[in-house]
Design a protein around this motif. Sequence first.
Motif, short mmCIF file in Angstrom:
data_model
loop_
_atom_site.label_atom_id
_atom_site.label_comp_id
_atom_site.label_asym_id
_atom_site.label_seq_id
_atom_site.Cartn_x
_atom_site.Cartn_y
_atom_site.Cartn_z
N MET A 1 0.84 -1.20 0.00
CA MET A 1 0.00 0.00 0.00
C MET A 1 0.87 1.25 0.00
O MET A 1 1.74 1.40 0.85
N ALA A 2 0.67 2.12 -0.96
CA ALA A 2 1.45 3.35 -1.05
C ALA A 2 1.04 4.32 0.04
O ALA A 2 -0.14 4.43 0.39
N HIS A 3 2.02 5.03 0.57
CA HIS A 3 1.78 5.99 1.64
C HIS A 3 1.96 7.40 1.07
O HIS A 3 3.03 7.74 0.57
N ILE A 4 0.91 8.22 1.15
CA ILE A 4 0.91 9.56 0.57
C ILE A 4 0.90 10.61 1.67
O ILE A 4 0.17 10.49 2.66
N LEU A 5 1.72 11.65 1.49
CA LEU A 5 1.71 12.80 2.39
C LEU A 5 1.02 13.96 1.68
O LEU A 5 1.45 14.37 0.61
N ILE A 6 -0.06 14.47 2.27
CA ILE A 6 -0.81 15.59 1.71
C ILE A 6 -0.46 16.84 2.50
O ILE A 6 -0.64 16.89 3.72
N VAL A 7 0.05 17.86 1.81
CA VAL A 7 0.49 19.08 2.48
C VAL A 7 -0.26 20.28 1.91
O VAL A 7 -0.08 20.64 0.74
N ASP A 8 -1.12 20.88 2.73
CA ASP A 8 -1.91 22.03 2.28
C ASP A 8 -2.43 22.75 3.52
O ASP A 8 -2.85 22.10 4.49
N GLU A 30 -1.28 13.78 6.85
CA GLU A 30 -1.50 15.18 6.51
C GLU A 30 -0.49 16.10 7.19
O GLU A 30 0.01 15.80 8.27
N ALA A 31 -0.21 17.23 6.54
CA ALA A 31 0.60 18.30 7.13
C ALA A 31 -0.02 19.61 6.66
O ALA A 31 -0.51 19.71 5.54
N GLU A 32 0.02 20.63 7.51
CA GLU A 32 -0.66 21.88 7.16
C GLU A 32 0.29 22.98 6.69
O GLU A 32 -0.15 24.06 6.33
N ASN A 33 1.59 22.69 6.66
CA ASN A 33 2.54 23.67 6.13
C ASN A 33 3.84 22.97 5.72
O ASN A 33 4.07 21.81 6.05
N GLY A 34 4.67 23.71 5.00
CA GLY A 34 5.89 23.13 4.48
C GLY A 34 6.86 22.69 5.55
O GLY A 34 7.54 21.66 5.41
N GLU A 36 6.21 21.58 8.58
CA GLU A 36 5.73 20.32 9.15
C GLU A 36 6.03 19.16 8.21
O GLU A 36 6.41 18.07 8.64
N ALA A 37 5.88 19.41 6.90
CA ALA A 37 6.15 18.36 5.90
C ALA A 37 7.62 17.96 5.93
O ALA A 37 7.95 16.77 5.87
N VAL A 38 8.52 18.94 6.01
CA VAL A 38 9.96 18.65 6.06
C VAL A 38 10.28 17.79 7.28
O VAL A 38 11.01 16.79 7.18
N ASN A 39 9.74 18.16 8.42
CA ASN A 39 10.00 17.41 9.66
C ASN A 39 9.47 15.98 9.57
O ASN A 39 10.14 15.04 10.01
N LEU A 40 8.29 15.81 8.99
CA LEU A 40 7.72 14.48 8.84
C LEU A 40 8.59 13.60 7.93
O LEU A 40 8.80 12.42 8.19
N CYS A 41 9.10 14.22 6.86
CA CYS A 41 9.91 13.45 5.90
C CYS A 41 11.27 13.06 6.46
O CYS A 41 11.88 12.09 6.00
N MET A 55 1.98 28.42 1.00
CA MET A 55 1.64 28.05 2.37
C MET A 55 2.42 28.92 3.35
O MET A 55 3.48 29.44 3.01
N PRO A 56 1.92 29.07 4.59
CA PRO A 56 2.64 29.85 5.59
C PRO A 56 3.88 29.09 6.09
O PRO A 56 4.02 27.89 5.89
#
Length: 225
Positions: A1-8, A30-34, A36-41, A55-56
Amino acid sequence: MAHILIVDDEINIRKVVREYAEFEGYEVTEAENGMEAVNLCMEHDYDLIIMDVMMPRLDGYSACKEIRKKKSIPFIMLSARGEEYDKLFGFEIGIDDYVVKPFSPKELMARIKVVIKRNAKSPDELKTGRYIFEGLEVDIAGREVYVNGEKASMTPKEYDLLFFLVKNKNIALSRDRLLEEVWGYDFFGDDRTVDTHIKMLRNSLGEYRKFIVTLRGMGYKFEAV
């Protein structure tokens, strides 16, 4: 199963994309800003990132650049701006696709399938071997390119394009063939996508750009002995 990160930063966008993606069988984070996305990755691996541009804290393009320093993850960018300049800038930093808001969730799902399929390559799919053309060294198995002994820094799609050209050296390749083989049969793009990436690739190869020959009205060829 592919895992997708949605950032918006728009919760409604994330909600809609999540519903459709989970219906298709994908795992979603999900991530609400860039930022947060960097940290998750840095802590997790994802098969695809769907990233809004505006994004803010940290915009989508800056977040993409930061993530690409550590991880080779395919990107689909979302943006309310549909100008050609914005799309080309995205492709220049290595994104895989660009979707303009407002968009059809069903079309986005189709694009997601194409990008994931295109990037789901097993090691056996890559031809082993090391190619040397004067001062240009191409290591397909290791996904590395050296120009006069220095490791080249290229986008994932530049690597894919160069490797396909090299594996088919001295063979005339049409733009349509390159789109089909490098981007995928269902890629939502046109000939300019190929031309743009060829230009980027030539810049990365420096003096060895000479090996990539333009075939007027047809396409390109990697010409070498």
